[in-house]
Design a protein around this motif. Structure first.
Motif, PDB file in Angstrom:
ATOM      1  N   PHE A 236      -2.634  -8.756  14.048  1.00  0.00           N
ATOM      2  CA  PHE A 236      -2.419  -7.318  14.146  1.00  0.00           C
ATOM      3  C   PHE A 236      -1.170  -6.963  13.345  1.00  0.00           C
ATOM      4  O   PHE A 236      -0.092  -7.492  13.612  1.00  0.00           O
ATOM      5  CB  PHE A 236      -2.233  -6.882  15.592  1.00  0.00           C
ATOM      6  CG  PHE A 236      -3.492  -6.959  16.431  1.00  0.00           C
ATOM      7  CD1 PHE A 236      -4.728  -7.176  15.859  1.00  0.00           C
ATOM      8  CD2 PHE A 236      -3.430  -6.815  17.811  1.00  0.00           C
ATOM      9  CE1 PHE A 236      -5.887  -7.253  16.626  1.00  0.00           C
ATOM     10  CE2 PHE A 236      -4.565  -6.868  18.591  1.00  0.00           C
ATOM     11  CZ  PHE A 236      -5.796  -7.095  18.006  1.00  0.00           C
ATOM     12  N   VAL A 237      -1.338  -6.070  12.369  1.00  0.00           N
ATOM     13  CA  VAL A 237      -0.222  -5.684  11.505  1.00  0.00           C
ATOM     14  C   VAL A 237       0.547  -4.515  12.100  1.00  0.00           C
ATOM     15  O   VAL A 237       1.782  -4.511  12.146  1.00  0.00           O
ATOM     16  CB  VAL A 237      -0.737  -5.320  10.094  1.00  0.00           C
ATOM     17  CG1 VAL A 237       0.399  -4.818   9.210  1.00  0.00           C
ATOM     18  CG2 VAL A 237      -1.414  -6.534   9.461  1.00  0.00           C
ATOM     19  N   THR A 238      -0.178  -3.506  12.559  1.00  0.00           N
ATOM     20  CA  THR A 238       0.460  -2.348  13.173  1.00  0.00           C
ATOM     21  C   THR A 238      -0.540  -1.661  14.077  1.00  0.00           C
ATOM     22  O   THR A 238      -1.762  -1.805  13.902  1.00  0.00           O
ATOM     23  CB  THR A 238       0.984  -1.359  12.109  1.00  0.00           C
ATOM     24  OG1 THR A 238       1.763  -0.339  12.747  1.00  0.00           O
ATOM     25  CG2 THR A 238      -0.162  -0.702  11.340  1.00  0.00           C
ATOM     26  N   GLU A 239      -0.062  -0.925  15.059  1.00  0.00           N
ATOM     27  CA  GLU A 239      -0.932  -0.169  15.954  1.00  0.00           C
ATOM     28  C   GLU A 239      -0.191   1.066  16.444  1.00  0.00           C
ATOM     29  O   GLU A 239       1.035   1.062  16.583  1.00  0.00           O
ATOM     30  CB  GLU A 239      -1.397  -1.015  17.125  1.00  0.00           C
ATOM     31  CG  GLU A 239      -0.291  -1.591  17.993  1.00  0.00           C
ATOM     32  CD  GLU A 239      -0.842  -2.477  19.098  1.00  0.00           C
ATOM     33  OE1 GLU A 239      -1.157  -1.939  20.177  1.00  0.00           O
ATOM     34  OE2 GLU A 239      -0.971  -3.696  18.871  1.00  0.00           O
ATOM     35  N   MET A 250       1.167   5.688   7.682  1.00  0.00           N
ATOM     36  CA  MET A 250       0.729   5.649   6.290  1.00  0.00           C
ATOM     37  C   MET A 250       1.863   5.300   5.331  1.00  0.00           C
ATOM     38  O   MET A 250       1.644   5.094   4.147  1.00  0.00           O
ATOM     39  CB  MET A 250       0.097   6.989   5.895  1.00  0.00           C
ATOM     40  CG  MET A 250      -1.268   7.266   6.527  1.00  0.00           C
ATOM     41  SD  MET A 250      -2.557   6.058   6.115  1.00  0.00           S
ATOM     42  CE  MET A 250      -2.561   5.028   7.580  1.00  0.00           C
ATOM     43  N   THR A 251       3.088   5.214   5.879  1.00  0.00           N
ATOM     44  CA  THR A 251       4.190   4.730   5.048  1.00  0.00           C
ATOM     45  C   THR A 251       4.132   3.209   4.881  1.00  0.00           C
ATOM     46  O   THR A 251       4.825   2.646   4.040  1.00  0.00           O
ATOM     47  CB  THR A 251       5.551   5.121   5.665  1.00  0.00           C
ATOM     48  OG1 THR A 251       5.643   4.552   6.985  1.00  0.00           O
ATOM     49  CG2 THR A 251       5.680   6.634   5.753  1.00  0.00           C
ATOM     50  N   HIS A 252       3.306   2.548   5.717  1.00  0.00           N
ATOM     51  CA  HIS A 252       3.089   1.112   5.585  1.00  0.00           C
ATOM     52  C   HIS A 252       2.153   0.894   4.399  1.00  0.00           C
ATOM     53  O   HIS A 252       0.989   1.303   4.416  1.00  0.00           O
ATOM     54  CB  HIS A 252       2.473   0.556   6.872  1.00  0.00           C
ATOM     55  CG  HIS A 252       2.457  -0.942   6.953  1.00  0.00           C
ATOM     56  ND1 HIS A 252       1.723  -1.735   6.092  1.00  0.00           N
ATOM     57  CD2 HIS A 252       3.102  -1.797   7.798  1.00  0.00           C
ATOM     58  CE1 HIS A 252       1.897  -2.999   6.410  1.00  0.00           C
ATOM     59  NE2 HIS A 252       2.732  -3.071   7.440  1.00  0.00           N
ATOM     60  N   THR A 253       2.654   0.280   3.359  1.00  0.00           N
ATOM     61  CA  THR A 253       1.927   0.199   2.088  1.00  0.00           C
ATOM     62  C   THR A 253       0.539  -0.397   2.246  1.00  0.00           C
ATOM     63  O   THR A 253      -0.440   0.125   1.701  1.00  0.00           O
ATOM     64  CB  THR A 253       2.730  -0.630   1.062  1.00  0.00           C
ATOM     65  OG1 THR A 253       4.023  -0.053   0.910  1.00  0.00           O
ATOM     66  CG2 THR A 253       2.021  -0.649  -0.283  1.00  0.00           C
ATOM     67  N   SER A 257      -2.962   1.644   1.611  1.00  0.00           N
ATOM     68  CA  SER A 257      -3.886   1.270   0.545  1.00  0.00           C
ATOM     69  C   SER A 257      -5.269   0.972   1.082  1.00  0.00           C
ATOM     70  O   SER A 257      -6.279   1.296   0.433  1.00  0.00           O
ATOM     71  CB  SER A 257      -3.333   0.052  -0.211  1.00  0.00           C
ATOM     72  OG  SER A 257      -3.304  -1.093   0.602  1.00  0.00           O
ATOM     73  N   PHE A 258      -5.349   0.386   2.286  1.00  0.00           N
ATOM     74  CA  PHE A 258      -6.657   0.108   2.877  1.00  0.00           C
ATOM     75  C   PHE A 258      -7.368   1.412   3.232  1.00  0.00           C
ATOM     76  O   PHE A 258      -8.547   1.604   2.897  1.00  0.00           O
ATOM     77  CB  PHE A 258      -6.520  -0.763   4.139  1.00  0.00           C
ATOM     78  CG  PHE A 258      -7.817  -0.892   4.888  1.00  0.00           C
ATOM     79  CD1 PHE A 258      -8.813  -1.734   4.438  1.00  0.00           C
ATOM     80  CD2 PHE A 258      -8.038  -0.140   6.052  1.00  0.00           C
ATOM     81  CE1 PHE A 258     -10.012  -1.849   5.129  1.00  0.00           C
ATOM     82  CE2 PHE A 258      -9.235  -0.241   6.736  1.00  0.00           C
ATOM     83  CZ  PHE A 258     -10.222  -1.105   6.273  1.00  0.00           C
ATOM     84  N   VAL A 259      -6.666   2.312   3.919  1.00  0.00           N
ATOM     85  CA  VAL A 259      -7.290   3.585   4.306  1.00  0.00           C
ATOM     86  C   VAL A 259      -7.721   4.369   3.068  1.00  0.00           C
ATOM     87  O   VAL A 259      -8.825   4.907   3.028  1.00  0.00           O
ATOM     88  CB  VAL A 259      -6.316   4.407   5.187  1.00  0.00           C
ATOM     89  CG1 VAL A 259      -6.872   5.810   5.430  1.00  0.00           C
ATOM     90  CG2 VAL A 259      -6.066   3.705   6.513  1.00  0.00           C
ATOM     91  N   ASP A 260      -6.872   4.411   2.056  1.00  0.00           N
ATOM     92  CA  ASP A 260      -7.223   5.128   0.811  1.00  0.00           C
ATOM     93  C   ASP A 260      -8.470   4.532   0.162  1.00  0.00           C
ATOM     94  O   ASP A 260      -9.281   5.243  -0.412  1.00  0.00           O
ATOM     95  CB  ASP A 260      -6.059   5.073  -0.183  1.00  0.00           C
ATOM     96  CG  ASP A 260      -4.904   5.968   0.222  1.00  0.00           C
ATOM     97  OD1 ASP A 260      -5.122   6.836   1.102  1.00  0.00           O
ATOM     98  OD2 ASP A 260      -3.802   5.800  -0.322  1.00  0.00           O
ATOM     99  N   SER A 261      -8.637   3.210   0.274  1.00  0.00           N
ATOM    100  CA  SER A 261      -9.741   2.535  -0.395  1.00  0.00           C
ATOM    101  C   SER A 261     -11.093   2.850   0.207  1.00  0.00           C
ATOM    102  O   SER A 261     -12.128   2.695  -0.451  1.00  0.00           O
ATOM    103  CB  SER A 261      -9.526   1.026  -0.380  1.00  0.00           C
ATOM    104  OG  SER A 261      -9.719   0.489   0.920  1.00  0.00           O
TER     105      SER A 261
END
Length: 263
Positions: A236-239, A250-253, A257-261
């Protein structure tokens, strides 16, 4: 669409402690901890191969974990200690656990030789030992819940993908589970059929069903989740709650990038 969590309960219904699953030298799930409260809707997102599906399958004891503990309603489940080593519990106990922890997969796994009604009755009859009459009544109720009462006597081959998935949901619900796991329930569907399945899941959310949902549908995650978790490389990276996740997170790069993709 979200409902309040069960304010009276202060204990998780499901608690994962240090869950680790390896396939050879590959660590698919890496020491994951997760507490899920009664009535909570947890959505897990992340790239393919990040361990999301393996984690859900581990919770349902479809994958045997290498390390960690699974607690359901405060009880250590799925495994027992034998000579200082953790081994799988009996098949009877695991089947009973799966009745409490329902799971819906990417693919529907309906029995093609059974009617829709028979598919839904199968679990209550064979696993829970309920009578044909009682199981039929449960199955009819579940079909009404997912809006498919008119399909009870047809065979799965005649259904659309969305209808098959709704039958799969009804089949899981017929066991009266206390928590539902959804593993990318719309990934095998044509885009126009996605909405009917998500509407069914939203209905369960309104009723207060506890759920863990793996999905790539960000709009659905934003709408239904109490908490969104980003998973990558087995961890788990963030929650955060969805408002925060799709805002300040969304400041987490990597998350951005995943959500944008996929948007």
């Amino acid at each position: 669409m979200k409902t309040d969590r069960n304010a009276e309960s202060t204990e998780p219904i499901l608690s994962l402690k240090g869950i680790t699953k390896r396939f050879g030298k590959t660590v698919a799930v890496n020491a994951v901890d997760l507490d899920v409260m009664p009535g909570e809707k947890v959505v897990i997102i992340g790239p393919s191969g990040s361990g999301k599906s393996t984690l859900l399958r581990s919770v349902n004891i479809l994958e045997e974990i290498d390390e960690g503990r699974i607690f359901f309603e405060g009880q250590n489940v799925g495994y027992v200690e034998t000579k200082g080593k953790q081994v799988l519990d009996t098949q009877k106990n695991i089947c009973a656990l799966r009745a409490e922890i329902g799971m819906v997969f990417q693919h529907f796994h309906l029995f093609p030789h059974m009617t829709v009604l028979q598919n839904i009755m199968e679990g209550p009859v064979t696993v829970q030992g309920k009578s044909e009459e009682a199981s039929r009544a449960i199955a009819l109720d579940m079909l009404e819940k997912v809006g498919l009462s008119d399909k009870r006597d047809v065979f799965p081959a005649t259904l659309s993908g969305g209808q098959k998935q709704r039958v799969a949901i009804a089949r899981a619900l017929a066991m009266k589970p206390k928590i539902m796991l959804f593993d990318e329930p719309t990934s095998a569907l044509d885009p126009e059929l996605v909405g009917e399945v998500f509407n069914t899941i939203k209905g369960l959310a309104v009723e207060g069903m506890t759920m863990i949902i793996v999905t790539h549908q960000m709009g659905f995650a934003r709408e239904v989740a109490d908490r969104v978790i980003f998973m990558e490389k087995g961890s788990f990276v963030t929650e955060a709650p969805p408002e925060e996740f799709f805002g300040s997170c969304m400041t987490h790069t990597r998350v951005a990038s995943f959500v944008d993709s996929i948007l």
